[in-house]
Design a protein around this motif. Structure first.
Motif, PDB file in Angstrom:
ATOM      1  N   ASN A 183       0.829  -1.199   0.000  1.00 25.71           N
ATOM      2  CA  ASN A 183       0.000   0.000   0.000  1.00 25.71           C
ATOM      3  C   ASN A 183       0.872   1.262   0.000  1.00 25.71           C
ATOM      4  OD1 ASN A 183      -2.509   1.361   0.134  1.00 25.71           O
ATOM      5  ND2 ASN A 183      -2.132   1.739   2.306  1.00 25.71           N
ATOM      6  N   GLU A 184       1.935   1.237   0.789  1.00 29.37           N
ATOM      7  CA  GLU A 184       2.867   2.374   0.808  1.00 29.37           C
ATOM      8  C   GLU A 184       3.504   2.560  -0.570  1.00 29.37           C
ATOM      9  OE1 GLU A 184       3.677   4.640   2.958  1.00 29.37           O
ATOM     10  OE2 GLU A 184       3.029   3.917   4.910  1.00 29.37           O
ATOM     11  N   ILE A 185       3.967   1.464  -1.140  1.00 31.74           N
ATOM     12  CA  ILE A 185       4.661   1.553  -2.430  1.00 31.74           C
ATOM     13  C   ILE A 185       3.726   2.114  -3.496  1.00 31.74           C
ATOM     14  CG2 ILE A 185       5.745   0.189  -4.268  1.00 31.74           C
ATOM     15  CD1 ILE A 185       6.695  -1.740  -2.038  1.00 31.74           C
ATOM     16  N   ARG A 186       2.494   1.594  -3.534  1.00 30.15           N
ATOM     17  CA  ARG A 186       1.526   2.055  -4.549  1.00 30.15           C
ATOM     18  C   ARG A 186       1.284   3.544  -4.407  1.00 30.15           C
ATOM     19  NH1 ARG A 186      -1.902  -2.778  -3.404  1.00 30.15           N
ATOM     20  NH2 ARG A 186      -1.109  -4.308  -4.877  1.00 30.15           N
ATOM     21  N   ASN A 189       4.409   5.768  -5.131  1.00 30.56           N
ATOM     22  CA  ASN A 189       4.734   5.799  -6.561  1.00 30.56           C
ATOM     23  C   ASN A 189       4.081   6.983  -7.258  1.00 30.56           C
ATOM     24  OD1 ASN A 189       6.614   3.921  -7.375  1.00 30.56           O
ATOM     25  ND2 ASN A 189       5.151   2.232  -7.302  1.00 30.56           N
ATOM     26  N   ALA A 190       2.962   7.448  -6.699  1.00 33.06           N
ATOM     27  CA  ALA A 190       2.278   8.609  -7.285  1.00 33.06           C
ATOM     28  C   ALA A 190       3.145   9.862  -7.180  1.00 33.06           C
ATOM     29  CB  ALA A 190       0.947   8.844  -6.585  1.00 33.06           C
ATOM     30  N   ILE A 191       4.080   9.873  -6.253  1.00 33.06           N
ATOM     31  CA  ILE A 191       4.988  11.024  -6.126  1.00 33.06           C
ATOM     32  C   ILE A 191       6.199  10.830  -7.050  1.00 33.06           C
ATOM     33  CG2 ILE A 191       6.317  12.445  -4.496  1.00 33.06           C
ATOM     34  CD1 ILE A 191       3.286  12.315  -3.908  1.00 33.06           C
ATOM     35  N   VAL A 192       6.620   9.576  -7.195  1.00 33.29           N
ATOM     36  CA  VAL A 192       7.781   9.293  -8.043  1.00 33.29           C
ATOM     37  C   VAL A 192       7.428   9.510  -9.521  1.00 33.29           C
ATOM     38  CG1 VAL A 192       9.490   7.544  -8.667  1.00 33.29           C
ATOM     39  CG2 VAL A 192       8.625   7.620  -6.339  1.00 33.29           C
TER      40      VAL A 192
END
Ligand code: AMP
Length: 399
Positions: A183-186, A189-192
């Protein structure tokens, strides 16, 4: 980044070689909750960790659950024992949760081997052993010997190469990312890979702590708004008056270079144009709002005009990342700037991520957490992730 997930494992449940039933699964979670006199003050992290554990137990796993708590620096510190966590986990989950008074050794291994399907064994604080933070191979092997499978669900420590987050992974037959981690990664990723414009709001005490982040985000963001004590080092770099505000004299050149570089990268750098100043830091002295900080006064918060400019930027951004307070927000008269930024992030239609203990505290105090896109559980880890850095805890899980 290709990671094995619980879904990957669970899709094989019921097959003749069921990947989970009866297997000992080591779950590295983040159960680092605040304790006062042995009592859990806030169980948010426990609740957040239960999803993964419950799914595994429901699939017939024998779960060995491990975490750090505080900073015991390799020694047994009674006040940092995980013992009070086990009954609360049992209460919250309805699962049988036993407690092992150590994290490695024969007695612990015997307890792990005796677990029945769907049972949980919580280990004692991993950091009671110096081998944990030192990522010692011997300690890693001892941890790994307790289990067949490994799950990392502790995003907040994924930026650390410790035995339980990195070292032990090569000694288990299969390793997966837990639901909380995914959940954190998903969300991060919106910031990356953001929808633009991307606004990064960074605050906090020291430029020296966040120089790498500032440099990196200046390259990635369309707007970089700076608040907190950090801002005064930047103002000093622009030869503006800072009075007695906290300035890191050795970082002024770095701040100047960053200002130039941001310009070259077409990142609009937003700095405070007005300030709440005071002569004392505890909120008892006189405070005033100024555009130029007089000698003998310290900047303690961004002023209302600055807060409005940052809020404007939040309104038009498509993606927002915020980490760090805009002032000494713990002191009520100096908390307005941080609160206004929190409100602006909540009200913005942008995809938003807030990370860091202080920013989360401000959001929670205002009761607006449900209006933020994602509240990241990992302060340092989320700062590293959004810079596109390779987190050792994730690298260890990669295929
Ligand atoms: P950090 O750990 O770097 O995110 O910094 C957080 C701390 O910075 C908080 O405890 C704030 O009180 C402190 N802080 C923010 N703004 C100021 C300021 N203007 N002067 C002194 N401390 C500040």
């Amino acid at each position: 980044m290709k990671l094995t997930t619980l879904d990957d494992w669970l899709s094989g449940v019921g097959a003749s070689t069921d990947p989970i039933r009866g297997r000992r699964v080591f779950v590295r979670a983040d159960l680092n909750v605040p304790l006062e006199a042995g009592k859990i003050v806030d169980d948010t992290r426990l609740r957040a960790s239960l999803g993964t554990v419950k799914r595994l137990c429901a699939a017939g796993a024998r779960v060995i659950l491990a975490s750090h708590l505080g900073r015991p620096r390799g020694e047994r510190v009674a006040s940092l024992s995980l013992a009070p966590i086990a009954p609360r986990l049992a209460e919250l989950s309805g699962l049988p949760v036993a407690f092992a008074p150590d994290s490695v050794g024969k007695a612990v291994a015997a307890r792990a081997n005796a677990l029945a399907e769907g049972e949980v064994l919580l280990l004692e604080n991993l950091r009671f052993h110096p081998g944990e933070t030192a990522n010692e191979p011997e300690f890693s092997r001892s941890l790994a010997s307790l289990a067949d499978l490994y799950v990392n669900d502790a995003f907040g420590t994924a930026h650390r190469a410790h035995a339980s987050t990195a070292g032990m992974v090569e000694h288990v037959s299969s390793a997966a990312a837990g639901d909380l981690m995914l959940n954190e990664i998903r969300n991060l990723n919106a910031i990356v890979e953001p929808e633009r414009p991307l606004l990064c709001l960074l605050g906090g005490a020291k430029v020296s702590d966040k120089l790498g982040v500032l440099r990196n985000l200046a390259e990635r963001a369309d707007l970089l708004a700076i608040g907190g004590a950090m801002a005064y080092t930047f103002l000093a770099a622009r030869n503006e008056a800072v009075g007695d505000s906290l300035v890191e004299a050795q970082r002024i050149d770095d701040a100047r270079a960053l200002i130039d570089r941001a310009e070259a990268d077409r990142c609009k750098l937003l700095l405070p144009t007005d300030h709440v100043v005071s002569q004392s830091l505890d909120g008892t002295g006189e405070t005033k709002i100024v555009q130029t900080i007089p000698d003998g006064w310290r900047g303690v918060d961004i002023g209302p005009e600055t807060a409005a400019r940052y809020a404007d930027a939040a309104r038009t951004a498509r993606t927002i990342f915020w980490n760090g307070p805009m002032g000494i927000f713990e002191v009520e008269p100096f908390s307005k700037g941080t609160q206004e930024v929190a409100q602006a992030v909540a009200q913005s239609p942008a995809t938003s991520v807030v990370g860091g203990g202080d920013s989360l505290a401000a959001v929670n105090r205002l009761g607006i957490g449900d209006r933020i896109g994602h509240l990241s559980t990992g302060g340092g880890a989320s700062l590293e992730f959004v810079q596109g850095l390779r987190l050792p805890g994730l690298a260890a899980l990669e295929h």
